[in-house]
Design a protein around this motif. Structure first.
Motif, PDB file in Angstrom:
ATOM      1  N   LYS A 106      42.227  36.373  44.018  1.00 44.42           N
ATOM      2  CA  LYS A 106      42.832  37.187  42.973  1.00 44.42           C
ATOM      3  C   LYS A 106      43.719  38.284  43.566  1.00 44.42           C
ATOM      4  N   SER A 107      43.222  38.987  44.612  1.00 40.84           N
ATOM      5  CA  SER A 107      44.010  40.063  45.208  1.00 40.84           C
ATOM      6  C   SER A 107      43.716  40.195  46.699  1.00 40.84           C
ATOM      7  N   ALA A 108      44.681  40.806  47.401  1.00 38.38           N
ATOM      8  CA  ALA A 108      44.561  40.984  48.841  1.00 38.38           C
ATOM      9  C   ALA A 108      45.355  42.222  49.253  1.00 38.38           C
ATOM     10  N   ALA A 109      44.940  42.846  50.356  1.00 38.56           N
ATOM     11  CA  ALA A 109      45.628  44.024  50.881  1.00 38.56           C
ATOM     12  C   ALA A 109      45.811  43.860  52.380  1.00 38.56           C
ATOM     13  N   GLY A 110      46.898  44.422  52.893  1.00 37.25           N
ATOM     14  CA  GLY A 110      47.138  44.315  54.324  1.00 37.25           C
ATOM     15  C   GLY A 110      48.442  44.960  54.724  1.00 37.25           C
ATOM     16  N   LEU A 111      49.090  44.368  55.729  1.00 40.85           N
ATOM     17  CA  LEU A 111      50.303  44.925  56.292  1.00 40.85           C
ATOM     18  C   LEU A 111      51.467  43.947  56.220  1.00 40.85           C
ATOM     19  N   ARG A 112      52.637  44.471  55.892  1.00 41.10           N
ATOM     20  CA  ARG A 112      53.894  43.723  56.008  1.00 41.10           C
ATOM     21  C   ARG A 112      54.516  44.188  57.315  1.00 41.10           C
ATOM     22  N   LEU A 113      54.694  43.265  58.242  1.00 44.42           N
ATOM     23  CA  LEU A 113      55.176  43.594  59.577  1.00 44.42           C
ATOM     24  C   LEU A 113      56.610  43.104  59.713  1.00 44.42           C
ATOM     25  N   GLY A 136      46.304  25.076  50.831  1.00 39.34           N
ATOM     26  CA  GLY A 136      46.426  26.497  51.098  1.00 39.34           C
ATOM     27  C   GLY A 136      47.844  26.993  51.294  1.00 39.34           C
ATOM     28  N   LEU A 137      48.843  26.099  51.300  1.00 36.56           N
ATOM     29  CA  LEU A 137      50.229  26.497  51.531  1.00 36.56           C
ATOM     30  C   LEU A 137      51.004  26.527  50.211  1.00 36.56           C
ATOM     31  N   GLN A 138      51.732  27.607  50.004  1.00 39.14           N
ATOM     32  CA  GLN A 138      52.574  27.761  48.819  1.00 39.14           C
ATOM     33  C   GLN A 138      53.931  28.310  49.239  1.00 39.14           C
ATOM     34  N   PHE A 176      43.932  30.870  54.362  1.00 40.70           N
ATOM     35  CA  PHE A 176      42.948  30.119  55.126  1.00 40.70           C
ATOM     36  C   PHE A 176      41.752  29.756  54.264  1.00 40.70           C
ATOM     37  N   ALA A 177      41.249  28.531  54.411  1.00 34.23           N
ATOM     38  CA  ALA A 177      40.107  28.059  53.627  1.00 34.23           C
ATOM     39  C   ALA A 177      38.795  28.658  54.120  1.00 34.23           C
ATOM     40  N   ASP A 178      38.678  28.908  55.420  1.00 31.37           N
ATOM     41  CA  ASP A 178      37.406  29.351  55.992  1.00 31.37           C
ATOM     42  C   ASP A 178      37.385  30.813  56.408  1.00 31.37           C
ATOM     43  N   ALA A 179      38.422  31.561  56.087  1.00 26.56           N
ATOM     44  CA  ALA A 179      38.475  32.982  56.428  1.00 26.56           C
ATOM     45  C   ALA A 179      39.214  33.721  55.309  1.00 26.56           C
ATOM     46  N   PRO A 180      38.825  34.952  55.028  1.00 31.40           N
ATOM     47  CA  PRO A 180      39.455  35.705  53.934  1.00 31.40           C
ATOM     48  C   PRO A 180      40.793  36.325  54.347  1.00 31.40           C
ATOM     49  N   ILE A 181      41.707  35.481  54.820  1.00 34.80           N
ATOM     50  CA  ILE A 181      42.996  35.940  55.311  1.00 34.80           C
ATOM     51  C   ILE A 181      44.112  35.132  54.643  1.00 34.80           C
ATOM     52  N   SER A 182      45.160  35.838  54.249  1.00 30.31           N
ATOM     53  CA  SER A 182      46.367  35.218  53.716  1.00 30.31           C
ATOM     54  C   SER A 182      47.545  35.726  54.545  1.00 30.31           C
ATOM     55  N   VAL A 183      48.430  34.815  54.927  1.00 26.77           N
ATOM     56  CA  VAL A 183      49.589  35.149  55.751  1.00 26.77           C
ATOM     57  C   VAL A 183      50.846  34.714  55.008  1.00 26.77           C
ATOM     58  N   THR A 184      51.853  35.574  54.992  1.00 29.70           N
ATOM     59  CA  THR A 184      53.124  35.214  54.368  1.00 29.70           C
ATOM     60  C   THR A 184      54.277  35.514  55.318  1.00 29.70           C
ATOM     61  N   ALA A 204      53.608  39.030  56.745  1.00 28.26           N
ATOM     62  CA  ALA A 204      52.526  39.846  56.199  1.00 28.26           C
ATOM     63  C   ALA A 204      51.187  39.190  56.486  1.00 28.26           C
ATOM     64  N   VAL A 205      50.206  40.030  56.772  1.00 25.19           N
ATOM     65  CA  VAL A 205      48.830  39.588  56.965  1.00 25.19           C
ATOM     66  C   VAL A 205      47.981  40.413  56.009  1.00 25.19           C
ATOM     67  N   ARG A 206      47.273  39.721  55.115  1.00 24.99           N
ATOM     68  CA  ARG A 206      46.461  40.418  54.114  1.00 24.99           C
ATOM     69  C   ARG A 206      45.022  39.914  54.148  1.00 24.99           C
ATOM     70  N   TYR A 207      44.119  40.836  53.875  1.00 28.27           N
ATOM     71  CA  TYR A 207      42.694  40.529  53.778  1.00 28.27           C
ATOM     72  C   TYR A 207      42.365  40.309  52.303  1.00 28.27           C
ATOM     73  N   VAL A 208      41.738  39.191  51.983  1.00 23.51           N
ATOM     74  CA  VAL A 208      41.414  38.853  50.604  1.00 23.51           C
ATOM     75  C   VAL A 208      40.305  39.775  50.097  1.00 23.51           C
ATOM     76  N   LEU A 209      40.565  40.476  48.999  1.00 20.56           N
ATOM     77  CA  LEU A 209      39.608  41.420  48.435  1.00 20.56           C
ATOM     78  C   LEU A 209      38.636  40.779  47.468  1.00 20.56           C
ATOM     79  N   ASN A 210      39.119  39.850  46.658  1.00 17.24           N
ATOM     80  CA  ASN A 210      38.233  39.146  45.738  1.00 17.24           C
ATOM     81  C   ASN A 210      38.792  37.757  45.466  1.00 17.24           C
ATOM     82  N   SER A 211      37.908  36.863  45.216  1.00 16.38           N
ATOM     83  CA  SER A 211      38.320  35.475  45.046  1.00 16.38           C
ATOM     84  C   SER A 211      38.318  35.085  43.583  1.00 16.38           C
ATOM     85  N   GLY A 212      38.857  33.907  43.329  1.00 13.27           N
ATOM     86  CA  GLY A 212      38.866  33.357  41.975  1.00 13.27           C
ATOM     87  C   GLY A 212      39.947  33.964  41.120  1.00 13.27           C
ATOM     88  N   GLY A 213      40.169  33.368  40.003  1.00 13.78           N
ATOM     89  CA  GLY A 213      41.084  33.900  39.020  1.00 13.78           C
ATOM     90  C   GLY A 213      42.547  33.567  39.232  1.00 13.78           C
TER      91      GLY A 213
END
Length: 167
Positions: free
Chosen positions: A28-35, A85-87, A123-131, A157-166
């Motif tokens: 649902k949401s994620a927070a991190g850094l845009r590098l 996992g790719l969009q 990533f399917a096995d880690a709470p990380i999203s990369v763009t 960007a590397v973001r840590y997934v805060l909550n899943s679903g939705g």
């Protein structure tokens, strides 16, 4: 600058501390850094199955100029069926830059309109999203903070997934 880095560090610490049961494949949401250009703290949340809002605050400095940027974007995500996992995504947004220069007295404000085109992998096995995205930007205003069109903006960007679903 020290305050911005402290804010980024605090945001990341809170993100890690607040997360318990994460499923990164569908979030649902994620927070991190845009590098990239600029470096920024980022928060992204999905408001529907394919639509997301992203807000970020960043800093950039070079050649006697520096600025703080505050931006928001609306992005539409589409699955790439051949890779789980790719969009890819596209969208638009707006922002404001608060400029400072060692060559001029005071500062100036510039407004921006930006486009977004990118790829996101969660990533399917880690709470990380990369763009990785390209953000062509039109600067509006006059003075040293303006300058027309900037086609060289973009980020990893590397973001840590805060909550899943939705999503």
């Amino acid at each position: 600058m020290k305050n911005l880095l402290s804010l980024i560090a605090l945001t990341l610490c809170l993100c890690f501390a607040a997360s318990a049961d994460m499923q990164a494949q569908d979030y649902k949401s994620a927070a991190g850094l845009r590098l990239g250009y600029p470096w920024a703290a980022s928060y992204k949340t999905f408001i529907s199955e394919s639509s997301a809002l992203e807000a970020y605050v960043g800093y950039r400095g070079y050649s006697g100029f520096s600025w703080i940027t505050i931006n928001g974007a609306y992005q539409i995500h589409k699955d790439i069926e051949s890779v789980d996992g790719l969009q890819w995504y596209f969208g638009g947004g707006a922002g404001v830059q608060l400029w400072n220069s060692e060559f001029f007295d005071g500062g100036e404000t510039t407004f921006t309109v930006s486009g977004y085109l990118g790829l996101q992998y969660t990533f399917a096995d880690a709470p990380i999203s990369v763009t990785a995205d390209w953000v062509p930007t039109l600067f509006l205003g006059d003075g040293f903070g303006s300058g027309g069109f900037g086609g060289g903006y973009g980020n990893l960007a590397v973001r840590y997934v805060l909550n899943s679903g939705g999503k």
